[in-house]
Design a protein around this motif. Structure first.
Motif, PDB file in Angstrom:
ATOM      1  N   LEU A  38       0.839  -1.204   0.000  1.00 51.26           N
ATOM      2  CA  LEU A  38       0.000   0.000   0.000  1.00 51.26           C
ATOM      3  C   LEU A  38       0.874   1.255   0.000  1.00 51.26           C
ATOM      4  O   LEU A  38       0.605   2.218  -0.740  1.00 51.26           O
ATOM      5  CB  LEU A  38      -0.937  -0.029   1.220  1.00 51.26           C
ATOM      6  N   GLN A  39       1.932   1.237   0.803  1.00 50.81           N
ATOM      7  CA  GLN A  39       2.818   2.406   0.860  1.00 50.81           C
ATOM      8  C   GLN A  39       3.515   2.604  -0.492  1.00 50.81           C
ATOM      9  O   GLN A  39       3.676   3.728  -0.966  1.00 50.81           O
ATOM     10  CB  GLN A  39       3.882   2.257   1.972  1.00 50.81           C
ATOM     11  N   ARG A  40       3.882   1.496  -1.115  1.00 52.03           N
ATOM     12  CA  ARG A  40       4.559   1.582  -2.415  1.00 52.03           C
ATOM     13  C   ARG A  40       3.619   2.245  -3.445  1.00 52.03           C
ATOM     14  O   ARG A  40       3.987   3.179  -4.153  1.00 52.03           O
ATOM     15  CB  ARG A  40       4.931   0.165  -2.871  1.00 52.03           C
ATOM     16  N   LEU A  41       2.364   1.764  -3.414  1.00 49.98           N
ATOM     17  CA  LEU A  41       1.373   2.298  -4.351  1.00 49.98           C
ATOM     18  C   LEU A  41       1.083   3.773  -4.062  1.00 49.98           C
ATOM     19  O   LEU A  41       0.918   4.587  -4.975  1.00 49.98           O
ATOM     20  CB  LEU A  41       0.090   1.461  -4.214  1.00 49.98           C
ATOM     21  N   ASP A  42       1.058   4.082  -2.787  1.00 51.15           N
ATOM     22  CA  ASP A  42       0.799   5.464  -2.372  1.00 51.15           C
ATOM     23  C   ASP A  42       1.890   6.399  -2.928  1.00 51.15           C
ATOM     24  O   ASP A  42       1.584   7.477  -3.437  1.00 51.15           O
ATOM     25  CB  ASP A  42       0.739   5.527  -0.837  1.00 51.15           C
ATOM     26  N   SER A  43       3.156   5.947  -2.845  1.00 49.67           N
ATOM     27  CA  SER A  43       4.244   6.791  -3.377  1.00 49.67           C
ATOM     28  C   SER A  43       4.115   6.893  -4.890  1.00 49.67           C
ATOM     29  O   SER A  43       4.273   7.975  -5.469  1.00 49.67           O
ATOM     30  CB  SER A  43       5.622   6.199  -3.085  1.00 49.67           C
ATOM     31  N   GLU A  44       3.789   5.770  -5.507  1.00 48.86           N
ATOM     32  CA  GLU A  44       3.696   5.762  -6.976  1.00 48.86           C
ATOM     33  C   GLU A  44       2.561   6.678  -7.465  1.00 48.86           C
ATOM     34  O   GLU A  44       2.729   7.465  -8.388  1.00 48.86           O
ATOM     35  CB  GLU A  44       3.438   4.317  -7.431  1.00 48.86           C
TER      36      GLU A  44
END
Ligand code: BG6
Length: 508
Positions: free
Chosen positions: A104-110
């Motif tokens: 989720l954090q990865r997607l949030d940054s992306e």
């Protein structure tokens, strides 16, 4: 129109029916109307392992079948689909949440969604206590940076005790303002219109009380049986499935006092007051006030209809109710002594939800006979679905000799508002949650008050098997005894698909 802040909508239970039929098609409808934020994504979660592409492929089928709007072109649709992601993990396993939180954090940054997340629980209810706890354990209820909202699907609890427990569990990890308990009836345009009908028209509100209203009738009928949902329905029944939530909500909107303001607190304060004023039905009076029924096999116009007990996932000796009709009172200043009759069921003649306000007859019956006394009771029918609209019934003189009275109609149909788009309930509610507006979501105290009212009835049914479960042939208006609930010469309105067509022509 105001757009929500950038965020990710995280759906637990993304491989289920609700996501496919309602949630993704509604998000798509928001997209086509340009109501989603610039930076947005949906992260579907489920136990099934699946690539993003496979998830998108499945969702596009749901969009094609159930969305109300269309994309401008194929490219536009692809752009929407590219916002859908999927992550497979076992949501029962605490240890697996770390991987999900990282994803989720990865997607949030992306996607640059600024740590704003909405978590939608579209899972079986036994997951409602596990998921919020694990979200909190992984820092996903913390609002120091970005908002974190939790949407909880029905059923909210199985009885008063479990509803209280669930509220307590949720409130350990999230604040009340972060919790959005869905009752999709409040998302319906026509349900919201109840407030407008009542509080923006000078002619109705002065009559809306015990001095002028004889009784109130609410029907929510469905022509289909339980279909493939037998497994769920067996443990639920009409009381838990429809009455505890949707029907009591409709009754509250009919009965509530004008809110001080149109905002979440004011409206929900008034709703809860009504629910707290419901006169309890004591266990020993349940049979007198509440009729339960179950559909049996039947044949209509050569077509065979299954009995509930023959449905998939249903115990062949089941005593689960597929029909409830009940009478109750609201013990407050406005409604003292006015009976409310509500009725709901599966496998009834037609799919209709409507509220009928029956006004008192004239004090002196000048044009007297039994039928005309009934006619002198004006009715206001508020049609929630289908053929959404309003109908006022009143008596007029039939031209010619004598004074024969005929019932006539004054009606308004939403379909007359040309080019007006009626958003679906889920579309409206999802947009509200994205905007942080909880007005159309249920508050914890209201849910508990509704359970408090239905709990003794459910207990009486469980503890006193002698309370009858009346059979009714599929495709009829439920057990005959439900007619006897209404005193005097009154009876239920037997509505048709068409708002104005009661008793005159019906689709059956
Ligand atoms: C759901 C019930 O909450 O409401 C279903 O679980 C029911 O059993 C449905 O069919 C009715 O909703 P609507 O919007 O079709 O009236």
């Amino acid at each position: 129109m105001k757009k929500p802040k950038n965020h990710i909508l995280v759906i637990f239970g993304a491989s289920g029916d609700l996501t496919y039929r309602k949630l993704i098609p509604s998000v798509f409808d928001l997209y086509t109307q340009n109501l989603l934020p610039d930076n947005f994504g949906v992260l579907g979660l489920g136990r099934t392992q699946m690539e993003n592409e496979a998830f998108r492929k499945k969702m596009v089928e749901g969009i094609d079948k159930f969305a109300s709007t269309k994309a401008k072109n194929a490219e536009d649709k692809e752009t929407f689909l590219s916002k859908l992601y999927y992550y497979g993990f076992n949501t029962k396993e605490a240890a697996e949440y770390k991987g999900f939180a990282e994803e989720l954090q990865r997607l949030d940054s992306e996607l640059k969604t600024e740590n704003n997340f909405i978590f939608y629980l579209a899972t079986p209810p036994n997951m409602y206590s596990i998921i919020p706890k694990q979200l909190a354990a992984n820092g996903l209820s913390d609002e120091h940076v970005g908002f974190k909202r939790l949407i909880v699907e029905k059923p909210f609890g199985y009885d008063l005790e479990t509803a209280k427990e669930l509220n307590e569990t949720l409130l350990k990890e999230f604040r009340e303002e972060q919790i959005y308990r869905i009752d999709h009836y409040l998302g319906k345009e026509t349900v919201q219109n109840l407030l407008v009908t009542r509080f923006s028209n000078g002619i109705f509100e002065p009559l809306w009380n015990r001095n002028y209203v004889h009784h109130v009738e609410i029907t929510s009928s469905e022509d289909i049986g339980v279909g493939s949902r037998g497994g769920y329905y067996e443990g639920s029944g009409a009381m838990r499935d429809m009455v505890q939530n949707h029907l009591l909500l409709l009754a509250s909107l009919v009965a509530m006092e004008p809110p001080a303001l149109i905002n979440a607190d004011s409206i929900r304060n008034e709703i809860v007051k009504v629910l707290q004023s419901l006169r309890p039905i004591p266990k020993e009076k349940v049979e007198e006030f509440v009729i339960r029924g179950q559909y049996t096999a039947s044949e209509i116009k050569g077509k065979q209809y299954k009995a509930y007990r023959e449905e998939e996932g249903v115990n062949p000796k089941s005593r689960t109710e597929t029909f409830v009709a009940m009478k109750f009172f609201i013990d407050n200043w406005r409604w003292a002594g006015v009976p409310f009759y509500i009725r709901t069921g599966k496998s009834l003649p037609t799919r209709v939800t409507e509220i009928v306000i029956h006004f008192n007859a004239t004090p002196h019956h000048l044009f007297m006979n039994e039928k005309s006394i009934m006619r002198q009771q004006n009715q206001l029918v508020i049609r929630i679905q289908p053929d959404e609209g309003l109908l006022l019934k009143f008596g007029m003189k039939l031209p010619g000799a004598g004074f024969n009275v005929k019932d006539v109609n004054m009606d308004f149909h939403y379909s007359e508002l040309n080019n007006t788009y009626l958003p679906s309930a889920y579309e409206r509610l999802l947009l509200d949650a994205m905007l942080g507006d909880a007005t159309l979501y249920s508050r914890g105290d209201a849910v508990e008050a509704a359970w408090k009212f239905v709990d003794p009835i459910l207990k009486a049914w469980k503890e006193q098997p002698c309370i009858k479960v009346h059979g009714y042939p599929a495709g009829t208006w439920g057990p005959d005894v439900s007619d006897k609930l209404i005193e005097g010469i009154q009876t239920w309105r037997y509505p048709c698909k068409n708002l104005v067509g009661d008793g005159e022509y019906c689709e059956l």
